[in-house]
Design a protein around this motif. Structure first.
Motif, PDB file in Angstrom:
ATOM      1  N   GLY A 318       0.801  -1.220   0.000  1.00 55.18           N
ATOM      2  CA  GLY A 318       0.000   0.000   0.000  1.00 55.18           C
ATOM      3  C   GLY A 318       0.835   1.273   0.000  1.00 55.18           C
ATOM      4  O   GLY A 318       2.055   1.253  -0.150  1.00 55.18           O
ATOM      5  N   ASP A 319       0.168   2.404   0.174  1.00 51.94           N
ATOM      6  CA  ASP A 319       0.841   3.703   0.227  1.00 51.94           C
ATOM      7  C   ASP A 319       1.764   3.765   1.440  1.00 51.94           C
ATOM      8  O   ASP A 319       1.472   3.189   2.490  1.00 51.94           O
ATOM      9  CB  ASP A 319      -0.184   4.832   0.324  1.00 51.94           C
ATOM     10  CG  ASP A 319      -0.886   5.099  -1.000  1.00 51.94           C
ATOM     11  OD1 ASP A 319      -0.547   4.434  -1.999  1.00 51.94           O
ATOM     12  OD2 ASP A 319      -1.774   5.966  -1.030  1.00 51.94           O
ATOM     13  N   ILE A 320       2.864   4.499   1.294  1.00 51.62           N
ATOM     14  CA  ILE A 320       3.839   4.638   2.376  1.00 51.62           C
ATOM     15  C   ILE A 320       3.600   5.955   3.115  1.00 51.62           C
ATOM     16  O   ILE A 320       3.622   7.029   2.513  1.00 51.62           O
ATOM     17  CB  ILE A 320       5.277   4.594   1.829  1.00 51.62           C
ATOM     18  CG1 ILE A 320       5.526   3.286   1.074  1.00 51.62           C
ATOM     19  CG2 ILE A 320       6.287   4.764   2.957  1.00 51.62           C
ATOM     20  CD1 ILE A 320       6.863   3.235   0.368  1.00 51.62           C
ATOM     21  N   ASN A 321       3.384   5.831   4.413  1.00 52.00           N
ATOM     22  CA  ASN A 321       3.150   7.002   5.251  1.00 52.00           C
ATOM     23  C   ASN A 321       3.916   6.859   6.563  1.00 52.00           C
ATOM     24  O   ASN A 321       4.400   5.773   6.893  1.00 52.00           O
ATOM     25  CB  ASN A 321       1.646   7.148   5.563  1.00 52.00           C
ATOM     26  CG  ASN A 321       0.811   7.300   4.317  1.00 52.00           C
ATOM     27  OD1 ASN A 321       0.962   8.269   3.588  1.00 52.00           O
ATOM     28  ND2 ASN A 321      -0.072   6.347   4.062  1.00 52.00           N
ATOM     29  N   GLY A 322       4.020   7.942   7.306  1.00 54.24           N
ATOM     30  CA  GLY A 322       4.582   7.849   8.640  1.00 54.24           C
ATOM     31  C   GLY A 322       3.597   7.203   9.592  1.00 54.24           C
ATOM     32  O   GLY A 322       2.421   7.045   9.271  1.00 54.24           O
TER      33      GLY A 322
END
Length: 591
Positions: A318-322
């Motif tokens: 999936g999307d990479i986030n903090g």
């Protein structure tokens, strides 16, 4: 101002659906408890002379979700059942030698999976056939993806009034500039890379020449792998297949027979009679069957549960986030913690990083990259790429000892961008809203969205983007043992298909997820090992508490917007992004 409207709308929506959410949670908790009891006490029964029902119209994801609430009608889960591709592969491997399973019934019409994932599943079916057991495929309608999967079957049957889609691939990109112009919104762009076209939908109404070049290249690569697979299974020359698609020759069910794309036109009852015969049943008998989902539940999670040595598979999906992320996104904290745990566990002899991500936050990507570098110092780290491992998705894996891709994996996109919207025209001219204030420093209100950037602000942000890009190509240069100049020449935000990524050195070889695990075991010099998966997936109750509201909102949005939901989703995603991004240059919609 954006925050103001967000909270106003959130309050209104929250008030309207609050009762629905409370009811959903209450019913969900009860259903989850019942589901847990059933899962604990109800073993899956596989009868002798069974048919394995392989339903590939459900979502094929990276890991089968442990979601006791998945089938609740209140959150619109009907038709949203899902299974991990790794569970499909493990099940087919087991079924190959399971005397209780006599054949496979493949049902697929419109698979919910990317091309690389479909190839993983397709190759697992090909391997299953080496047992001598048959695969029978039937559908009323075969989309192109469905036919790609079904083409491996021993017999492909189509409903006499059905349809087989075979027309070639097309890729459509969505552009928002016209809408932004009407609203009076300016997208202020800062980027590095001529191919980093993630920003194009906001500043133009058509593809740039560079973007058209890369889309043509990767679509041609996908199509080549698609045709080659069908050609090998159906014994039809790729040139002929290309011509069939070009001329749209499959217009009626009988055309599919004429061009040997299917083996017969049958109704389902006729197919069921054939399955009865293959499974040793008489026509008057009922078929004994087990779904792929239930069969997967009956298998052990480990290759060898008694082994002391382990190989850790870390799923980055999936999307990479903090932050922590969830089952469908990559949180830098959670993934980093998983890598660190695997590194420090002496019983884990190697790590396989399974990546299926279009990228995201540059900072979060670098945090994960650092943990891979540390892990590689003490044990082998092998990366396996799924449908997409691009931009930040490539960033987090570039330090691995070896990178495996599928021929139709989409990867690369080494570039950086930032978007800062300017709502001044919308707010001042169209809504009559103005702003005034004071500040203690020249740049105290940098990143303001109610006015254009100044030249000084643009220079500061551009320098920051340049710095991130320099770090990106340095990471890749070190990991791939190539010069920075060379990485820059194949970077610039350009997207590559798996086969080409191997040729230019962004990946080491084409191979499956299982090939990557075997390579990790070989490099670690272990033969008997257990496979452990990280990070831990959220439990059904935690998933509902964390994401239940969003699931309900998503369900009703999909119901109301239909096909237009994708437009809404992309706009919402664009607004939500913050910080410098290492992200795939576009959302791919291939038909």
């Amino acid at each position: 101002m954006r925050e103001f409207f967000k909270y106003v709308f959130a309050t209104i929506i929250g008030f309207i659906i609050s009762l629905v959410i409370v009811s959903a949670i209450a019913i969900g908790i009860i259903a989850g408890i019942v589901s847990s009891i059933d899962d604990d006490n109800g073993a899956v029964l596989v009868s002798d002379n069974s048919v394995l029902y392989l339903n590939l119209d459900q979502a094929i994801v990276e890991r089968t979700p442990h979601d006791g609430f998945a089938n609740l009608a209140i959150i619109g889960a009907e038709g949203e059942k899902s299974i991990g591709f790794n569970d499909i592969i493990r099940s087919l491997e087991k079924a190959k030698t399971d005397d209780r399973i006599k054949c496979v019934y493949l049902s697929v019409s419109s698979p919910n999976a990317g091309f690389a994932t479909m190839r993983e599943v397709r190759n697992a079916m090909i391997d299953f056939k080496t047992s001598g057991k048959k695969i029978i495929a039937y559908s009323e309608v075969y989309t192109q993806g469905a036919y790609y999967l079904a083409s491996v079957a021993d017999k492909i049957y189509l409903n006499p009034e059905g349809a087989l889609e075979f027309k070639g691939l097309s890729s459509k990109l969505m552009f928002f500039k016209g809408a932004l112009d009407k609203l009076g919104i300016e997208a202020q762009i800062i980027r590095v890379g001529n191919y980093k076209s993630a920003v194009e939908p906001f500043i133009t109404d058509k593809m740039s020449d560079k973007n058209r070049e890369q889309v043509t290249a990767y679509l041609t690569g996908l199509y080549s792998t698609f045709l080659q697979g069908i050609s090998e299974s159906r014994k039809i020359d790729t040139i002929q297949l290309h011509q069939i698609a070009d001329d749209y020759k499959i217009r009626q069910p009988k055309d599919a027979i004429s061009y040997k794309m299917v083996d017969g036109l049958k109704y389902k009852d006729e197919v069921l009679d054939e399955l009865k015969s293959l499974s040793g049943k008489k026509k008057k008998d009922n078929i004994s069957s087990v779904t792929i989902n239930d069969y997967a539940k009956s298998l052990s999670d480990h290759k060898d549960g008694g082994s002391k040595d382990k190989i850790a598979v870390i799923f980055a999906n999936g999307d990479i986030n903090g932050g922590e992320g969830d089952n469908e996104t990559i949180g830098s904290e959670k993934i980093s913690r998983s890598i660190r745990k695997a590194r420090q566990d002496s019983s884990i002899k190697a790590i396989v990083l399974r990546v299926n991500s279009p990228g995201g936050s540059a900072l979060a990507s670098d945090v994960i990259w650092r943990e891979i570098v540390l892990a590689k110092k003490v044990k082998p780290v092998i990366a396996s790429f799924g449908d997409v491992a691009a931009s930040g998705g490539y960033y987090i894996a570039c330090a691995a000892d070896s990178i495996f891709v599928q021929p139709n994996t989409i990867t690369g996109s080494i570039g950086v961008f930032g978007i800062i919207p300017n709502f001044q025209n919308l707010l001042n001219t169209k809504l009559g809203i103005t702003f005034d204030g004071v500040k203690t420093g020249q740049y105290a209100d940098i990143m303001s969205v109610n006015r254009p950037m100044t030249a000084g602000e643009r220079l500061i942000i551009q320098n920051d983007v340049n710095r991130v890009y320099e770090s990106f190509i340095s990471r890749v240069s070190d990991g791939r043992k190539k010069s920075k100049a060379y990485i820059d020449s194949i970077g610039g935000g350009r997207v590559w298909v798996g086969n080409d990524a191997v040729k230019i050195g962004l990946a080491d070889r084409t191979g499956s997820f299982r090939d990557a695990i075997n390579a990790a075991a070989k490099k670690a010099k272990v033969k008997d090992y257990a496979i452990v998966e990280y990070p831990e997936m959220l439990s059904p109750l935690k998933s509902l508490i964390k994401d239940g509201t969003d699931k309900i909102k998503t369900h009703y949005a999909k119901a109301e917007l239909g096909e237009s939901y994708r437009i809404y989703e992309q706009l919402k995603s664009a607004i939500a992004k913050s910080g410098v991004q290492t992200r795939m240059p576009f959302q791919i919609v291939i038909q």
